[in-house]
Design a protein around this motif. Structure first.
Motif, PDB file in Angstrom:
ATOM      1  N   VAL B  50       0.841  -1.198   0.000  1.00 37.57           N
ATOM      2  CA  VAL B  50       0.000   0.000   0.000  1.00 37.57           C
ATOM      3  C   VAL B  50       0.878   1.250   0.000  1.00 37.57           C
ATOM      4  O   VAL B  50       0.560   2.257  -0.635  1.00 37.57           O
ATOM      5  N   THR B  55      -1.272   3.703  -7.473  1.00 37.20           N
ATOM      6  CA  THR B  55      -2.661   3.278  -7.625  1.00 37.20           C
ATOM      7  C   THR B  55      -2.785   2.453  -8.906  1.00 37.20           C
ATOM      8  O   THR B  55      -2.276   2.843  -9.955  1.00 37.20           O
ATOM      9  N   LEU B  64      -1.148   2.833  -2.639  1.00 38.10           N
ATOM     10  CA  LEU B  64      -1.647   4.208  -2.541  1.00 38.10           C
ATOM     11  C   LEU B  64      -0.495   5.204  -2.430  1.00 38.10           C
ATOM     12  O   LEU B  64      -0.667   6.283  -1.867  1.00 38.10           O
ATOM     13  N   PRO B  67      -1.132   8.901  -4.080  1.00 33.92           N
ATOM     14  CA  PRO B  67      -2.031   9.792  -3.322  1.00 33.92           C
ATOM     15  C   PRO B  67      -1.498  10.159  -1.941  1.00 33.92           C
ATOM     16  O   PRO B  67      -1.696  11.302  -1.495  1.00 33.92           O
ATOM     17  N   ASN B 219      -6.997  14.870  -9.799  1.00 36.55           N
ATOM     18  CA  ASN B 219      -6.459  13.564  -9.440  1.00 36.55           C
ATOM     19  C   ASN B 219      -5.412  13.210 -10.482  1.00 36.55           C
ATOM     20  O   ASN B 219      -5.376  13.795 -11.557  1.00 36.55           O
ATOM     21  N   GLN B 221      -3.309   9.578 -11.857  1.00 31.99           N
ATOM     22  CA  GLN B 221      -3.112   8.143 -11.647  1.00 31.99           C
ATOM     23  C   GLN B 221      -1.649   7.788 -11.491  1.00 31.99           C
ATOM     24  O   GLN B 221      -1.325   6.699 -11.058  1.00 31.99           O
ATOM     25  N   SER B 232      -2.498  13.810  -7.267  1.00 34.97           N
ATOM     26  CA  SER B 232      -3.392  12.868  -6.603  1.00 34.97           C
ATOM     27  C   SER B 232      -3.429  13.141  -5.102  1.00 34.97           C
ATOM     28  O   SER B 232      -2.452  13.628  -4.536  1.00 34.97           O
ATOM     29  N   VAL B 237      -8.879  10.045  -4.065  1.00 38.91           N
ATOM     30  CA  VAL B 237      -8.764   8.659  -4.532  1.00 38.91           C
ATOM     31  C   VAL B 237      -9.788   7.783  -3.818  1.00 38.91           C
ATOM     32  O   VAL B 237     -10.428   6.922  -4.439  1.00 38.91           O
ATOM     33  N   PHE B 241     -12.420   5.643  -5.882  1.00 43.21           N
ATOM     34  CA  PHE B 241     -12.339   4.180  -5.794  1.00 43.21           C
ATOM     35  C   PHE B 241     -13.578   3.597  -5.121  1.00 43.21           C
ATOM     36  O   PHE B 241     -14.052   2.533  -5.494  1.00 43.21           O
ATOM     37  N   TRP B 249     -10.466  -1.820  -6.039  1.00 46.50           N
ATOM     38  CA  TRP B 249     -10.463  -0.378  -5.785  1.00 46.50           C
ATOM     39  C   TRP B 249     -11.201  -0.059  -4.487  1.00 46.50           C
ATOM     40  O   TRP B 249     -10.769   0.769  -3.701  1.00 46.50           O
ATOM     41  N   LEU B 252      -9.003  -0.799  -1.590  1.00 44.83           N
ATOM     42  CA  LEU B 252      -8.001   0.253  -1.384  1.00 44.83           C
ATOM     43  C   LEU B 252      -8.632   1.494  -0.773  1.00 44.83           C
ATOM     44  O   LEU B 252      -8.018   2.181   0.045  1.00 44.83           O
ATOM     45  N   GLY B 256      -7.339   3.322   2.517  1.00 44.83           N
ATOM     46  CA  GLY B 256      -7.043   4.753   2.556  1.00 44.83           C
ATOM     47  C   GLY B 256      -7.828   5.452   3.650  1.00 44.83           C
ATOM     48  O   GLY B 256      -7.294   6.295   4.385  1.00 44.83           O
TER      49      GLY B 256
END
Lengths: 331, 281
Positions: B50, B55, B64, B67, B219, B221, B232, B237, B241, B249, B252, B256
């Motif tokens: 993570v 992402t 992540l 982000p 945002n 990617q 991001s 995110v 997601f 997603w 995640l 997050g």
């Protein structure tokens, strides 16, 4: 004396700078610092002015195209570029109303519990827990509402509501239709959970400000705890409680993320609370980045302007009431 | 003595007190429910990847990292812009113009900005920066967060400086210390813990803010810390997601959400400890 201060302040008085020059320099920096802080304070006003001017500027094209009808038209069609704001305004008001309907009594009862019933050692932990609830970011409420709360309502609560209110005239229209899970009702409930901590902590603070002699006098006459709360504490703290409620209402009206997840984003006014709807903030959050064309963007900014005006009025009333309360406590 | 009236009053008292207990249980159970689900869903997806991977596109594994980095950078810049501004404004209100008109007006407006809808701040920065520059950017995101930081810091700075006893200021003035130095070296030092608390609360507030970032930072990617381009951020995110139909997603998004919540709770606990120390000393 100045030299002592200068040394304490770490300003070196070297030989080629005589006292006069040092003093002059200090006086200058003194004036400069004063003006710097004053400019910073004025910046707060500039931010507010900037928000208002930029929102008005941005919404001009939409207001010019639709005039006053923007406020009461229901149509929201990006393809034909016809926009009216009444559906999001309605959604904002209804969700906030549901939220206050639940959060105000519950919040007042929790504040009553914390100030009158709770044992001393438990007061701080519970107070902190309620404040933690206030600190959780709204997107967390949103994701929880979408994945946990809405399915739960859809499967267990909404079918039940539809059945029991099905026979009663007005309630049957309010709770009609298939249980979607997401919708105005769910958004109102999530908002209630979100504003509950605000109302609770302000009510607790104003309840605590009631002079103990007043309560003791009532207890001495033989009043029950409820009678003390109802006839002594509540009348004494009325202004503060209303201020706290308005503050919570201001939050509920402007709340974006928690609502966006669970309201369903449907531009129509349904008589049923279980149907999907939309609010001003949810409309902006959902559509702004995808808005093509100046008129579409402008209509969304005009929505933002309406939201700002509504919340500004509500919050200003809240602050004025709380100020009045402080003046009374201070005087 | 009217026994039936007495019994009625006792009964009413019993009912309402039971309601008070019930209301408290009701309020606290939401906290428990939300945290329990969050910990359950979040921890099951938490792993080292993570924090080390970008992402992912739908259907493949990822993390992540971008982000988290974007959120950190924008938060730091927002604090760097908002804190000095807020502290200076609070200083004016508590030290120079405690009783003048400007202070009264600024205090009133500041309190309103404190609870104004954050999505409106996003619209404001969009109009002022994004529309003028012609593209979404990390700078715009940072500025919109800074606009949210300022009122929080102004409020706590003013409150904390007002609590500093005037005898300290008089002592400083009596040895000939100029006023600006008196503020910087005496008043700030006395109010330091409270002012740091204010900054921590502001960071806690913006670390979960989503609405103002949606149309300022947008945002991204990919790995990008270029502040002139879309950046991001964790909340955006999560938003994207969670509303997507893909299971990975959504997983995640929960992770997050857990990271943000833990960060916010940690910040508010540290802030609480700092204020508690001030009260006892």
């Amino acid at each position: 004396m100045v030299d002592v201060a200068l040394q304490g302040a770490g300003v070196s008085t070297t030989a080629h700078l005589d006292r006069g020059k040092v003093l002059q320099r200090l006086r200058l920096s003194d004036v400069a610092f004063r003006h710097l802080t004053r400019a910073a304070a004025a910046t707060v006003l500039i931010i507010l002015g900037g928000i208002i001017i930029s929102l008005i500027w941005g919404s001009l094209p939409a207001l010019r195209a639709f005039g006053v009808s923007f406020l009461y038209e229901e149509v929201w069609n990006p393809v034909t570029e016809k926009f009216g704001a009444i559906a999001p305004i309605y959604g904002t008001i209804v969700t906030s109303f549901i939220a206050m309907l639940i959060a105000v009594p519950v919040g007042l009862f929790i504040a009553l519990f914390l100030t009158e019933l709770c044992p001393m050692w438990l007061r701080r932990p519970i107070g902190i827990a309620i404040e933690l609830l206030a600190g959780i970011p709204s997107i967390i409420y949103g994701i929880w509402g979408l994945f946990v709360f809405a399915p739960f309502l859809q499967q267990h609560v909404q079918p039940f509501l539809i059945t029991i209110f099905g026979e009663i005239p007005i309630l049957s229209t309010l709770f009609a239709g298939p249980p979607y899970g997401i919708g105005v009702f769910t958004a109102g409930l999530i908002l209630a959970i979100m504003v509950l901590p605000f109302i609770t902590s302000i009510s607790r603070d104003v309840f605590e400000a009631v002079p103990p002699v007043l309560k003791e006098a009532a207890y001495g006459l033989g009043c029950t705890t409820w009678e003390v709360a109802r006839y002594v504490v509540l009348p004494y703290t009325r202004v503060g409680v209303i201020g706290g409620v308005m503050l919570g209402l201001g939050r509920a009206l402007g709340e974006t993320m928690a609502v966006t997840f669970v309201i369903g984003n449907a531009h129509r006014i349904s008589s049923s609370l279980l149907a999907p709807g939309t609010t001003i903030s949810a409309t902006i959050a959902n559509e702004f980045t995808e808005a093509v064309g100046d008129l579409y963007t402008s209509a969304l900014i005009a929505l933002g302007l309406i939201l700002f005006v509504i919340t500004f009025i509500v919050l200003a009333i809240a602050r004025l009431l709380l100020l009045r309360l402080n003046a009374r406590v201070g005087g | 003595m009217d026994a039936s009236l007495y019994a009625k009053r006792r009964r009413r008292n019993g009912t309402t007190m039971a309601l008070a207990y019930g209301a408290t249980g009701f309020g606290l159970s939401w906290l428990v429910l939300i945290l329990a689900v969050l910990l359950w869903e979040g921890f099951s997806g938490l792993s080292l990847s993570v924090f080390t991977e970008m992402t992912p596109p739908p259907g493949s594994a990822g993390g992540l990292l971008n982000p988290i980095a974007g959120s950190l950078v924008m938060t730091v810049i927002a604090v760097l812009i908002g804190t000095p501004l807020g502290i200076l404004a609070g200083t004016y209100m508590a030290e120079y113009g405690r009783y003048d008109k400007l202070t009264t007006v600024v205090r009133f407006i500041n309190d309103i900005l404190l609870s104004a809808p954050s999505i409106v701040v996003g619209l404001f920065v969009y109009e002022v920066m994004v529309a003028q520059m012609g593209h979404f950017s990390g700078w715009a995101g940072a500025v919109s967060l800074a606009v949210i930081v300022v009122p929080v810091v102004v409020r706590t700075t003013e409150d904390m400086l007002t609590l500093v006893p005037d005898t300290l200021r008089e002592a400083a003035a009596s040895i000939g210390l100029p006023r600006s130095l008196m503020i910087q070296r005496v008043a700030y030092r006395a109010a330091r813990a409270g002012m740091i608390t204010g900054v921590l609360l502001a960071v806690a507030r913006i670390s979960g803010e989503t609405a103002p970032l949606l149309f300022t930072a947008l945002n991204n990617q990919f790995w990008s810390l270029n502040l002139n381009a879309p950046v991001s951020s964790l909340p955006v995110v999560i938003f994207q997601f969670a509303l997507s139909p893909y299971k990975d997603w959504q997983k995640l998004a929960w992770t997050g959400a857990l990271i943000i919540t833990l960060a916010v709770l940690a910040l508010s606990i540290v802030a609480r400890i700092l204020t508690a120390q001030r009260k006892t000393s």
